[in-house]
Every structure is written in structure tokens, then in C-alpha cells.
Enzyme design. Structure first.
Site, PDB file in Angstrom:
ATOM      1  N   ARG A 185       0.966  -1.227  -0.029  1.00 47.67           N
ATOM      2  CA  ARG A 185      -0.148  -0.058   0.109  1.00 47.67           C
ATOM      3  C   ARG A 185       0.748   1.174   0.039  1.00 47.67           C
ATOM      4  O   ARG A 185       0.353   2.263  -0.602  1.00 47.67           O
ATOM      5  CB  ARG A 185      -0.844  -0.090   1.272  1.00 47.67           C
ATOM      6  CG  ARG A 185      -1.996   0.982   1.074  1.00 47.67           C
ATOM      7  CD  ARG A 185      -3.034   0.901   2.154  1.00 47.67           C
ATOM      8  NE  ARG A 185      -2.512   0.833   3.373  1.00 47.67           N
ATOM      9  CZ  ARG A 185      -3.308   0.615   4.540  1.00 47.67           C
ATOM     10  NH1 ARG A 185      -4.429   0.121   4.431  1.00 47.67           N
ATOM     11  NH2 ARG A 185      -2.597   0.704   5.809  1.00 47.67           N
ATOM     12  N   LYS A 235      -2.736   6.509   1.433  1.00 50.73           N
ATOM     13  CA  LYS A 235      -2.628   6.764   2.549  1.00 50.73           C
ATOM     14  C   LYS A 235      -1.837   8.086   2.755  1.00 50.73           C
ATOM     15  O   LYS A 235      -0.478   7.899   2.723  1.00 50.73           O
ATOM     16  CB  LYS A 235      -2.216   5.739   3.520  1.00 50.73           C
ATOM     17  CG  LYS A 235      -2.703   5.904   4.931  1.00 50.73           C
ATOM     18  CD  LYS A 235      -2.278   4.464   5.510  1.00 50.73           C
ATOM     19  CE  LYS A 235      -2.742   4.597   7.163  1.00 50.73           C
ATOM     20  NZ  LYS A 235      -4.215   4.322   7.450  1.00 50.73           N
ATOM     21  N   GLU A 251     -16.537   6.115   4.360  1.00 49.46           N
ATOM     22  CA  GLU A 251     -15.571   5.566   5.625  1.00 49.46           C
ATOM     23  C   GLU A 251     -15.697   6.856   6.810  1.00 49.46           C
ATOM     24  O   GLU A 251     -16.433   7.624   6.552  1.00 49.46           O
ATOM     25  CB  GLU A 251     -14.418   5.020   5.221  1.00 49.46           C
ATOM     26  CG  GLU A 251     -13.398   6.179   4.755  1.00 49.46           C
ATOM     27  CD  GLU A 251     -12.102   5.489   4.513  1.00 49.46           C
ATOM     28  OE1 GLU A 251     -11.605   5.007   5.574  1.00 49.46           O
ATOM     29  OE2 GLU A 251     -11.460   5.770   3.574  1.00 49.46           O
TER      30      GLU A 251
HETATM   31  C1  LIG Z   1      -5.177   3.755   7.680  1.00 51.19           C
HETATM   32  C2  LIG Z   1      -6.711   3.821   7.130  1.00 51.19           C
HETATM   33  C3  LIG Z   1      -7.654   3.199   7.424  1.00 51.19           C
HETATM   34  C4  LIG Z   1      -7.333   1.833   8.148  1.00 51.19           C
HETATM   35  O1  LIG Z   1      -6.430   0.892   7.489  1.00 51.19           O
HETATM   36  P1  LIG Z   1      -5.725  -0.263   8.236  1.00 51.19           P
HETATM   37  O2  LIG Z   1      -4.978  -0.949   7.171  1.00 51.19           O
HETATM   38  O3  LIG Z   1      -6.823  -1.352   8.536  1.00 51.19           O
HETATM   39  O4  LIG Z   1      -4.981   0.258   9.423  1.00 51.19           O
HETATM   40  C5  LIG Z   1      -8.772   3.324   7.095  1.00 51.19           C
HETATM   41  N1  LIG Z   1      -9.221   4.804   6.406  1.00 51.19           N
HETATM   42  C6  LIG Z   1      -8.233   5.509   6.460  1.00 51.19           C
HETATM   43  C7  LIG Z   1      -8.626   6.803   5.502  1.00 51.19           C
HETATM   44  C8  LIG Z   1      -7.145   5.333   6.669  1.00 51.19           C
HETATM   45  O5  LIG Z   1      -6.000   6.285   6.604  1.00 51.19           O
END
Ligand SMILES: *Cc1c(COP(=O)(O)O)cnc(C)c1O
Length: 341
Positions: A82, A184, A220
Site C-alpha cells: 500500500r 494513505k 468511511e
Molecule cells: C489507515 C486508514 C484506514 C485503516 O486501514 P488499516 O490498514 O486497517 O489500518 C482506514 N481509513 C483511512 C482513511 C486510513 O487512512
């Protein structure tokens, strides 16, 4: 190895500098091999790409102490993949998967005294980040980059632990269609600070965001994906290419299907359907899986049958199973657990 003298059972989710971090640098598109250092500060140009144009992305994962005393990480290969896709979208030269895994292993090993003991509910949060450290004044990708992996011991993300939380349906959008919602990037968080502040000021733990294009479908929260459970026990999770592909969510979907024998649907979830669900939960590395008791929206409140006192039965089962896998009490699927020491 002697553990640090911390109050392991009462840690908050905050930054405590530990002894070592891994740092590598990239010039002319080539990464050096990097090394562990002790200095928690970064020194760079005032005109660095990260400072001027937010050219930065990051990851978040945890190290756990298992029941039999090993220190392990959970699916770090997916964090490496990722970070590579985030970097590519921001024109940052990605670090290889091997380098990522090596850096995380080295940082955890060097800071083993900071890894919370088994049974405390605390974990070691690991933060890899990748940012433009070279100077740019005209808008362009930076000429130099830093890759840094540091860690900090943390307690639960939501105070009150696993009590259901209350969300606000946000008037703001988190991610634009065809934008950067699926990577991210620090920039996704910068613009969610204000909406997050508004929600917290009103007494909510987090925002629920809708898709920006139609403002009808659930996306989300600021930093966690949603899982819903229908009244007949099917797990439903929103499908959208503007949400961040959570590793916790992908793992819970696998657990629901293969460990708990539940049906799972990954599909568009209209907000109008949320009132019909039996359970709602947030999932992410920091939150693990946290129950949502209610969502307030302009004109009403939607309370899930699981209520504000305890989490619903499917959420509880999912949580128990993923924590059991991470702590070595339940057998993990092939390749999920990486033993560091
Ligand atoms: C990091 C993140 C998540 C959660 O991802 P994980 O890999 O489960 O830690 C969900 N939404 C956003 C916007 C994120 O930045």
C-alpha cells in the site's frame, strides 16, 4: 531484555519517542540502504516538498506480544504494497517491499523493550513514512526523499475501549471522485482535521462520510472503514474506489467468511439502508474493530439494535477472532503473522 518502566495498562494513543528509528534517503531516484539512528528529529530545508506541497504518505501497523512471548507483526507485506501505491500516486520514489519489511523488523527488534507485554491491551504502533525532503519552490516533486520508520507504545484508540461510539454524518466530504481517497496520504488527513474538530466539539467520536459525488452512499470515517451486519447476519462493507483499502477490513472479511462461516457482501451501501442494519463497526489498525452505537444526521438519530452499552454479537466475535490471531491464540491463515523475535 528488560522492559521499559511504563504503566502498560493505562497507555493512551499518543507519541512517546522510543530509542531507535530507521532512516533512509533517496537522491537522484535511488535509495541508500538506510540505518537505525537514535535522533527523533528530522532536519531538512524550509522549502522541502513535504512542508510546501504536502508530498508525504505513511503507513500504520502494530507489533504484538503473543501469549508464548514472541513479538510479531500482522500482514506487514500489505502495508508495504500500500505504501508503494501511495508513493506512486504522489510521485515519490517508492521503497521496495524488502526494504520496508527490513526497516520494520529492525525498528521493532531494536525497540523490543518498548513492546507492551502480552495481556495489557497495549501494542507497539509502527509508523513508516515517506516524504519529500529536498527543496522545491515551483510546484514539482521534490528532488530528495526520506523514508523513516519509528514506533511508539500505545493503548486503545478510542477512550473507553470497546464501548459503542456515536458518529456524526458529516456535512463535509473526505475524498473527491478520482482523487486521493484510496491512498494513505497526509493530505487526506489535513483536510479532515476541521470536520473532525467540528464533530468532536459536538461530542461525537468521529464523522461518517458520504461519497462526494452523490452524497448518498456511505464511505468511511476519517481513519477507519465500516462493517455493517444485517439482521440476518450478513456482513456488509461499502465498496468504493474513494475509500482507503483497510488491511484490517480485508482481514475481517476473510475471518467472517472462513472462520465464522458468515456471508459477506462488498457493495455500495446507501445511507438510507443504514437504519436497517443490526450492527455497525469501525475497523482499522488503530481502532481494531470498534462498535458504533448510533449515527446522528441532520434531522434525526439512527440507533442500532446493539445499542450504546455493548457491542453486537457479530462485532464481538470478529474482534475476538482477529485479536486471537494477532496474539497467537488462534491459528492464523498462511502468511499473516511475521515473527520478529
Ligand atoms: C489507515 C486508514 C484506514 C485503516 O486501514 P488499516 O490498514 O486497517 O489500518 C482506514 N481509513 C483511512 C482513511 C486510513 O487512512
Amino acid at each position: 531484555m528488560e522492559k521499559k518502566n511504563l504503566d502498560w495498562n493505562n497507555l493512551s494513543f499518543s507519541y512517546i519517542p522510543t530509542d531507535y528509528r530507521f532512516v533512509a534517503h533517496c537522491k537522484n531516484g535511488a535509495w541508500d540502504e538506510g540505518a537505525l539512528i537514535t535522533d527523533p528529529s528530522c532536519t531538512m530545508s524550509e522549502c522541502a516538498g513535504v512542508i510546501q506541497y504536502a508530498q508525504t504518505c505513511f503507513e500504520g501497523l502494530k507489533a504484538y506480544t503473543t501469549k508464548d512471548g514472541r513479538i510479531v507483526t500482522f500482514r506487514p507485506d500489505l502495508n508495504a504494497e500500500r505504501l508503494i501505491s501511495s508513493a506512486e500516486r504522489l510521485l515519490i520514489p517508492p521503497v521496495s517491499k524488502e526494504m520496508f519489511l527490513h526497516a520494520v523488523d529492525e525498528v521493532v527488534k531494536a525497540n523490543a523493550a518498548w513492546v507492551p507485554p502480552y495481556g495489557t491491551g497495549a501494542t507497539l504502533y509502527i509508523r513508516p513514512c515517506l516524504f519529500g525532503s529536498g527543496s522545491v519552490i515551483g510546484v514539482a516533486p521534490a528532488p530528495e526523499y526520506e523514508f523513516r520508520v519509528f514506533c511508539t507504545p500505545v493503548g486503545p484508540y478510542f477512550k473507553g475501549g470497546i464501548k459503542p461510539i456515536r458518529l456524526l454524518l458529516s456535512q463535509y466530504d473526505r475524498a473527491a471522485p478520482h482523487g486521493t481517497g484510496d491512498i494513505k496520504a497526509g493530505l487526506n488527513y489535513a483536510m479532515s482535521l476541521y470536520p473532525g474538530h467540528v464533530a468532536k466539539d459536538m461530542g461525537y467520536s468521529e464523522n461518517m462520510y458520504l461519497d462526494a459525488a452523490t452524497r448518498t452512499n456511505v464511505e468511511e470515517t476519517g481513519g477507519a472503514n465500516f462493517l455493517f451486519v444485517t439482521k440476518d447476519g450478513t456482513v456488509v462493507t461499502p465498496k468504493s474506489n474513494t475509500i482507503l483499502p483497510s488491511i484490517t477490513r480485508r482481514s475481517l472479511v476473510y475471518i467472517a467468511e472462513h472462520y465464522l462461516g458468515l456471508k459477506v457482501e462488498e457493495r455500495v451501501v446507501p445511507f438510507s439502508e443504514v437504519k436497517d442494519f443490526a450492527e455497525c463497526a469501525l475497523c482499522g489498525t488503530a481502532a481494531v474493530i470498534s462498535p458504533v452505537g448510533a449515527v446522528d444526521y441532520d434531522g434525526g438519530t439512527l440507533t442500532f439494535p446493539s445499542g450504546m452499552e455493548k457491542m453486537g454479537p457479530v462485532t464481538a466475535k470478529l474482534r475476538e477472532t482477529i485479536v486471537g490471531i494477532q496474539e497467537g491464540e488462534i491459528e492464523a491463515p498462511e502468511g499473516w503473522i511475521r515473527t520478529i523475535c
